[in-house]
Design a protein around this motif. Sequence first.
Motif, PDB file in Angstrom:
ATOM      1  N   PRO A 165      -5.024   6.838   5.629  1.00  0.00           N
ATOM      2  CA  PRO A 165      -4.953   5.501   6.235  1.00  0.00           C
ATOM      3  C   PRO A 165      -3.501   5.039   6.382  1.00  0.00           C
ATOM      4  N   LYS A 166      -3.308   3.845   6.873  1.00  0.00           N
ATOM      5  CA  LYS A 166      -1.969   3.280   6.986  1.00  0.00           C
ATOM      6  C   LYS A 166      -1.426   2.923   5.603  1.00  0.00           C
ATOM      7  N   ALA A 167      -0.100   2.916   5.490  1.00  0.00           N
ATOM      8  CA  ALA A 167       0.535   2.532   4.231  1.00  0.00           C
ATOM      9  C   ALA A 167       1.867   1.862   4.529  1.00  0.00           C
ATOM     10  N   ASP A 168       2.317   1.039   3.589  1.00  0.00           N
ATOM     11  CA  ASP A 168       3.637   0.408   3.713  1.00  0.00           C
ATOM     12  C   ASP A 168       4.738   1.368   3.274  1.00  0.00           C
ATOM     13  N   THR A 169       4.379   2.272   2.366  1.00  0.00           N
ATOM     14  CA  THR A 169       5.353   3.231   1.836  1.00  0.00           C
ATOM     15  C   THR A 169       4.673   4.576   1.648  1.00  0.00           C
ATOM     16  N   LEU A 181       0.873  21.777 -13.639  1.00  0.00           N
ATOM     17  CA  LEU A 181       0.117  22.228 -14.810  1.00  0.00           C
ATOM     18  C   LEU A 181      -0.959  23.238 -14.438  1.00  0.00           C
ATOM     19  N   GLY A 182      -1.112  23.491 -13.141  1.00  0.00           N
ATOM     20  CA  GLY A 182      -2.119  24.433 -12.684  1.00  0.00           C
ATOM     21  C   GLY A 182      -3.480  23.820 -12.472  1.00  0.00           C
ATOM     22  N   ASN A 183      -3.561  22.502 -12.571  1.00  0.00           N
ATOM     23  CA  ASN A 183      -4.846  21.836 -12.392  1.00  0.00           C
ATOM     24  C   ASN A 183      -5.115  21.548 -10.916  1.00  0.00           C
ATOM     25  N   ALA A 184      -6.332  21.775 -10.479  1.00  0.00           N
ATOM     26  CA  ALA A 184      -6.739  21.391  -9.133  1.00  0.00           C
ATOM     27  C   ALA A 184      -7.079  19.905  -9.147  1.00  0.00           C
ATOM     28  N   ILE A 185      -6.371  19.133  -8.350  1.00  0.00           N
ATOM     29  CA  ILE A 185      -6.532  17.681  -8.353  1.00  0.00           C
ATOM     30  C   ILE A 185      -7.264  17.229  -7.091  1.00  0.00           C
ATOM     31  N   ASP A 186      -8.274  16.392  -7.275  1.00  0.00           N
ATOM     32  CA  ASP A 186      -8.955  15.792  -6.130  1.00  0.00           C
ATOM     33  C   ASP A 186      -8.103  14.643  -5.594  1.00  0.00           C
ATOM     34  N   THR A 187      -7.758  14.684  -4.321  1.00  0.00           N
ATOM     35  CA  THR A 187      -6.997  13.602  -3.702  1.00  0.00           C
ATOM     36  C   THR A 187      -7.923  12.713  -2.880  1.00  0.00           C
ATOM     37  N   HIS A 188      -7.434  11.529  -2.547  1.00  0.00           N
ATOM     38  CA  HIS A 188      -8.263  10.605  -1.780  1.00  0.00           C
ATOM     39  C   HIS A 188      -8.372  11.015  -0.315  1.00  0.00           C
ATOM     40  N   TYR A 189      -7.285  11.587   0.210  1.00  0.00           N
ATOM     41  CA  TYR A 189      -7.252  11.908   1.638  1.00  0.00           C
ATOM     42  C   TYR A 189      -6.452  13.186   1.877  1.00  0.00           C
ATOM     43  N   SER A 190      -6.501  13.663   3.103  1.00  0.00           N
ATOM     44  CA  SER A 190      -5.588  14.693   3.583  1.00  0.00           C
ATOM     45  C   SER A 190      -4.687  14.030   4.626  1.00  0.00           C
ATOM     46  N   LEU A 191      -3.694  14.766   5.101  1.00  0.00           N
ATOM     47  CA  LEU A 191      -2.824  14.205   6.135  1.00  0.00           C
ATOM     48  C   LEU A 191      -3.615  13.793   7.373  1.00  0.00           C
ATOM     49  N   LYS A 200       0.855  -1.185   0.000  1.00  0.00           N
ATOM     50  CA  LYS A 200       0.000   0.000   0.000  1.00  0.00           C
ATOM     51  C   LYS A 200       0.892   1.236   0.000  1.00  0.00           C
ATOM     52  N   ILE A 201       0.736   2.075  -1.027  1.00  0.00           N
ATOM     53  CA  ILE A 201       1.616   3.233  -1.194  1.00  0.00           C
ATOM     54  C   ILE A 201       0.789   4.510  -1.216  1.00  0.00           C
ATOM     55  N   GLY A 202       1.157   5.441  -0.342  1.00  0.00           N
ATOM     56  CA  GLY A 202       0.508   6.740  -0.301  1.00  0.00           C
ATOM     57  C   GLY A 202       1.395   7.805  -0.915  1.00  0.00           C
ATOM     58  N   PHE A 203       0.887   8.490  -1.929  1.00  0.00           N
ATOM     59  CA  PHE A 203       1.605   9.593  -2.568  1.00  0.00           C
ATOM     60  C   PHE A 203       1.114  10.908  -1.977  1.00  0.00           C
ATOM     61  N   ILE A 204       2.006  11.626  -1.319  1.00  0.00           N
ATOM     62  CA  ILE A 204       1.678  12.935  -0.754  1.00  0.00           C
ATOM     63  C   ILE A 204       2.038  13.988  -1.801  1.00  0.00           C
ATOM     64  N   LEU A 205       1.046  14.657  -2.340  1.00  0.00           N
ATOM     65  CA  LEU A 205       1.249  15.600  -3.444  1.00  0.00           C
ATOM     66  C   LEU A 205       1.416  17.014  -2.897  1.00  0.00           C
ATOM     67  N   LEU A 206       2.637  17.527  -2.959  1.00  0.00           N
ATOM     68  CA  LEU A 206       2.896  18.885  -2.497  1.00  0.00           C
ATOM     69  C   LEU A 206       2.290  19.900  -3.461  1.00  0.00           C
ATOM     70  N   VAL A 257      -2.659  11.923  -1.339  1.00  0.00           N
ATOM     71  CA  VAL A 257      -2.902  12.678  -0.107  1.00  0.00           C
ATOM     72  C   VAL A 257      -2.521  14.144  -0.325  1.00  0.00           C
ATOM     73  N   ALA A 258      -3.379  15.054   0.108  1.00  0.00           N
ATOM     74  CA  ALA A 258      -3.065  16.480   0.105  1.00  0.00           C
ATOM     75  C   ALA A 258      -2.647  16.887   1.517  1.00  0.00           C
ATOM     76  N   LEU A 259      -1.951  18.008   1.612  1.00  0.00           N
ATOM     77  CA  LEU A 259      -1.537  18.474   2.934  1.00  0.00           C
ATOM     78  C   LEU A 259      -2.744  18.804   3.807  1.00  0.00           C
ATOM     79  N   SER A 260      -3.759  19.363   3.184  1.00  0.00           N
ATOM     80  CA  SER A 260      -4.995  19.658   3.910  1.00  0.00           C
ATOM     81  C   SER A 260      -6.150  19.635   2.917  1.00  0.00           C
ATOM     82  N   GLY A 261      -7.331  19.372   3.406  1.00  0.00           N
ATOM     83  CA  GLY A 261      -8.477  19.290   2.514  1.00  0.00           C
ATOM     84  C   GLY A 261      -8.378  18.079   1.602  1.00  0.00           C
TER      85      GLY A 261
END
Length: 319
Positions: free
Chosen positions: A67-71, A53-63, A4-10, A42-46
């Motif tokens: 959920p838990k992740a292996d990476t 590219l300037g696009n607003a991306i919907d993320t699955h979660y915020s910090l 399970k991998i969580g990508f935190i998008l800055l 994952v977004a930092l908030s919200g």
Amino acid sequence: MSFKIGFILLPGYSSMTYVSAMEPLLMCNELMGETVFETFTVALSGAKTVSSLGNAIDTHYSLENAPKADTWIVAGTSPARHPQTPGLVDFLIEKSASASIGGLASGSYTLAKAGLLNGYRGVVHWLTYDELLTEHKSILLANEQFCIDRDRLTCRGGSSSLDLMLMWIAKNVSAETAEAISKHFVNERLGIPSNAMPQELSERTRAEQPKLAEALELMENNIEEPLTTDDIAYHVKISRRQLERLFKKHLNAVPSRYYLQIRLEEARSRLFNGTESIADIGLGCGFSSGAHFSTAYRNQYGLTPSEDRSLNQKMQIEK
């Protein structure tokens, strides 16, 4: 087997860097016919963030509700920018106790600032090198485009995140699967760091810096019984500090690390172009034991000597 991998998008994360990391994981699932890698964003908030590219991306979660992740992988910006990241450092420090941690582009800078690369080899975007060398002396900054050291994954950004993930797949699934994915993306190499070879010194610099040239010649001529940095400095008649300055200025490396790269490159050449046993190659390239050789080789190329030889033989047969 599932990861399970969580990508935190800055904010302003590099679209190319993120997609180049995500696509090989999705392709692995497709080739394997099962969900080997379960990914989420994952977004930092919200629940939104903005890409390069300037696009607003919907993320699955915020910090706050991730959920838990292996990476956990921090997808940053390229060129490196360092936006405010409220709560992220504490989040990563907490998660590092039970998960692997990675950084893409400026994401690796975030790991370094959090102290999560202390005692690890890693790479960061070139714009942040000097600052990190000054503030975090225990980080072993590597010259490669990407680096995997135990449970830390880092890359400079761009297409190097594809190579990083291919190597991650090779280590956690199989080299054969990673090779198949590499071919799918018309990638010429299987995750081998493009800067794994020692940086060449130009003929002009050799002529202008005879002490440095002499030091390199000593290294190249003493593969089986490596000299210490102090030995080399003594033979070329300069201080150790002067020698280290020359290597840093002209080769962006410390002498010991550069020497190790020379020996490993010689070992890899013998591995691919001869029939010597792996144990004999290791001893012939100055490694005191098979375990020492295997560990150093894996840290440099991402595969053990036996795995790399087998993969090379397989690729030669297919050609």
